[in-house]
Scaffold this motif. Structure first.
Motif, mmCIF file in Angstrom:
data_model
loop_
_atom_site.group_PDB
_atom_site.id
_atom_site.type_symbol
_atom_site.label_atom_id
_atom_site.label_comp_id
_atom_site.label_asym_id
_atom_site.label_seq_id
_atom_site.Cartn_x
_atom_site.Cartn_y
_atom_site.Cartn_z
ATOM 1 N N TYR A 145 0.830 -1.205 0.000
ATOM 2 C CA TYR A 145 0.000 0.000 0.000
ATOM 3 C C TYR A 145 0.864 1.255 0.000
ATOM 4 N N VAL A 146 1.885 1.254 0.858
ATOM 5 C CA VAL A 146 2.726 2.453 0.949
ATOM 6 C C VAL A 146 3.464 2.680 -0.370
ATOM 7 N N ARG A 147 3.913 1.590 -0.974
ATOM 8 C CA ARG A 147 4.619 1.740 -2.240
ATOM 9 C C ARG A 147 3.700 2.340 -3.301
ATOM 10 N N MET A 148 2.459 1.849 -3.344
ATOM 11 C CA MET A 148 1.478 2.402 -4.297
ATOM 12 C C MET A 148 1.271 3.897 -4.071
ATOM 13 N N LYS A 149 1.127 4.261 -2.815
ATOM 14 C CA LYS A 149 0.871 5.673 -2.507
ATOM 15 C C LYS A 149 2.074 6.530 -2.902
ATOM 16 N N ARG A 150 3.274 5.996 -2.639
ATOM 17 C CA ARG A 150 4.469 6.760 -2.972
ATOM 18 C C ARG A 150 4.613 6.900 -4.478
ATOM 19 N N ASN A 151 4.332 5.840 -5.211
ATOM 20 C CA ASN A 151 4.402 5.914 -6.676
ATOM 21 C C ASN A 151 3.432 6.966 -7.216
ATOM 22 N N ARG A 152 2.244 6.969 -6.667
ATOM 23 C CA ARG A 152 1.259 7.944 -7.130
ATOM 24 C C ARG A 152 1.707 9.371 -6.818
ATOM 25 N N CYS A 153 2.317 9.532 -5.643
ATOM 26 C CA CYS A 153 2.857 10.854 -5.288
ATOM 27 C C CYS A 153 3.817 11.320 -6.374
ATOM 28 N N THR A 154 4.769 10.457 -6.687
ATOM 29 C CA THR A 154 5.795 10.825 -7.655
ATOM 30 C C THR A 154 5.158 11.234 -8.979
ATOM 31 N N LYS A 155 4.182 10.429 -9.410
ATOM 32 C CA LYS A 155 3.513 10.741 -10.682
ATOM 33 C C LYS A 155 2.796 12.086 -10.645
ATOM 34 N N ALA A 156 2.330 12.464 -9.440
ATOM 35 C CA ALA A 156 1.566 13.716 -9.333
ATOM 36 C C ALA A 156 2.469 14.912 -9.010
ATOM 37 N N GLY A 157 3.768 14.672 -8.947
ATOM 38 C CA GLY A 157 4.661 15.782 -8.634
ATOM 39 C C GLY A 157 4.686 16.138 -7.156
#
Lengths: 292, 292
Positions: B60-72
């Motif tokens: 879950y944390v990895r998913m959230k972090r990946n999404r963060c990166t994609k959103a800047g």
């Protein structure tokens, strides 16, 4: 002989005697207040704050102060002019929050329309919020955390307990969703495992919800909104409404023939509100003075 | 000719596409994050805190972090050992609350049983509580005050809005009463004038409640607890359950033939949770940086 119609008198609901229960609670509170005074040399102190001179508010505050005195609680009263601003009120409440000689704070409400009531409530320190009006107290009630309950919902729970009302798995319908009455009452019932429905002014078919309710809490301030014929036979009816002419939110006469337990108006929920306020004031003092 | 039986295919429910809506929200969030970076020279920052190495939580944390990166959005990760104490976790969260370069804080939960989760949540400053887990955020949701919503309930509300679901006066049944899902979901629905019923493990007749519901929110984590045959024809069904094997709390196949709108699992509520988290992180940054 012609057949006759025999009218069997229906069993009337038992009245939930808030006056008697409040008296019992007040007795216990007085004993605890005396113990605080004996052990610390100073009695618990409730600060009451009143903005303006609305006659009903003046009366309520006077009642609360009188009960304090009877229970051995010092009542310190601040009467502020009607023109008091939000900033001035917030500043007054912050000062009381920081005053170590004050253990509980009651802001009589509603305050005037020109005042941001929520901002005022939030200026009360949670540990002195013996009227249970802060967001912090609401969240504590909702999650079963330590904190003070809103007084009327707290009084309702004590009445239900005093009459051994089983709540787990029962349908409770709360009519009204105010911040200090309906919402916290629902959360306290939910914490006791009732299946809780919040009804309100936008609810499409209030009667249908009431007809299914094992416990009805009317907390909206509309005279006889709850029709007696809608009360489920055997239900417990708590009327927290207060309307002109000592009329509650429930059609009392109608409900009396269907309910198992019902609170009268007056003499039901009302006396419990002040009893809980005083009880929580002593608890606040005990905690702040290191006795609890 | 003998009479024949014609089977009229029932109209199937429309799927509420959380994946598509989340993508749209994420696009808007990315644009706002870029604007924050352009105007202040630094991007919004979400701190993620993970205690231990539970595989699901790690994912879950990895998913959230990946999404963060994609959103800047800058993602700062703190991986704490499983043996971390409540005090250590609280101290870490307090430090992040005071760190001006961190705008939002996510504590991945559940944390281990040896940790007081509530104490940890409460160490998060309300203005950085972009996951909406603090008591303060819950009270704000309940009273329609400024603050961050719990992400899954917030995502549910956005889904309902995206599909123009009218809530005022409608019967909403929330199944589940957890602090971060069921309770806040009910409060958000109540704020939108639905008549809200909280059902839970102690509810006597869940089916009876579901049968009357215009909107069902299943948020309990029990596979197919909500029977398709209980769904009221034309109802809106929100399945926030997550169970092994991509099974929700609702019997999807059964409900599909009765509901008007239904969230698939996966691809319904799930994607919205992260979308709301990122959206609120950017809002937190905007506020803390004086842009909003």
């Amino acid at each position: 002989m012609s057949p006759t119609t025999t009218t069997v008198p229906a069993q009337l609901a038992q009245l939930m005697d808030g006056t008697a229960l409040a008296r019992r609670v007040a007795g216990e509170t007085a004993a605890r207040a005396a113990e605080v005074a004996r052990r610390t040399g100073s009695a618990p102190c409730l600060a009451t704050v009143l903005v303006g001179e609305d006659p009903a508010s003046v009366t309520y505050v006077r009642m609360k102060r009188n009960r304090c005195t009877k229970a051995g609680i010092v009542s310190r009263h601040l009467a502020l002019p009607a023109a008091t601003t939000t900033e001035e009120l917030v500043s007054t409440l912050r000062a009381l929050s920081e005053d170590p000689t004050v253990h509980g704070i009651l802001l009589q409400h509603p305050v005037g329309d020109h005042i941001d009531e929520r901002a005022a409530f939030e200026a009360i320190a949670p540990e002195k919020d013996v009227d249970g009006v802060t967001l912090s107290s609401f969240a504590a009630m909702s999650f079963g955390r330590p904190g003070f309950v809103s007084c009327t919902p707290g009084g309702i729970m004590r009445l239900l307990d005093a009459y051994d009302v089983d709540l787990a798995g029962k349908r409770a319908v709360v009519v009204g969703r105010s911040a200090i009455l309906g919402k916290p009452a629902g959360m306290l019932l939910l914490a006791r495992d009732a299946t809780v429905t919040y009804c309100h002014s936008r609810t499409a078919d209030l009667s249908a919800h009431v007809r299914e309710a094992d416990v009805v809490v009317a907390a909206v301030g509309r005279p006889r909104l709850i029709r007696g014929e809608d009360v489920k036979p055997g239900a417990v009816v708590i009327d927290a409404g207060y309307n002109p002419g000592n009329v509650g939110d429930v059609d009392f006469d109608g409900a009396l023939h269907r309910a198992r337990l019902i609170t009268p108006v007056p003499g039901g929920v009302g006396p419990m509100t002040i009893a809980v306020l005083l009880d929580q004031t002593v608890t606040a003092a005990e905690r702040q003075l290191g006795l609890a």
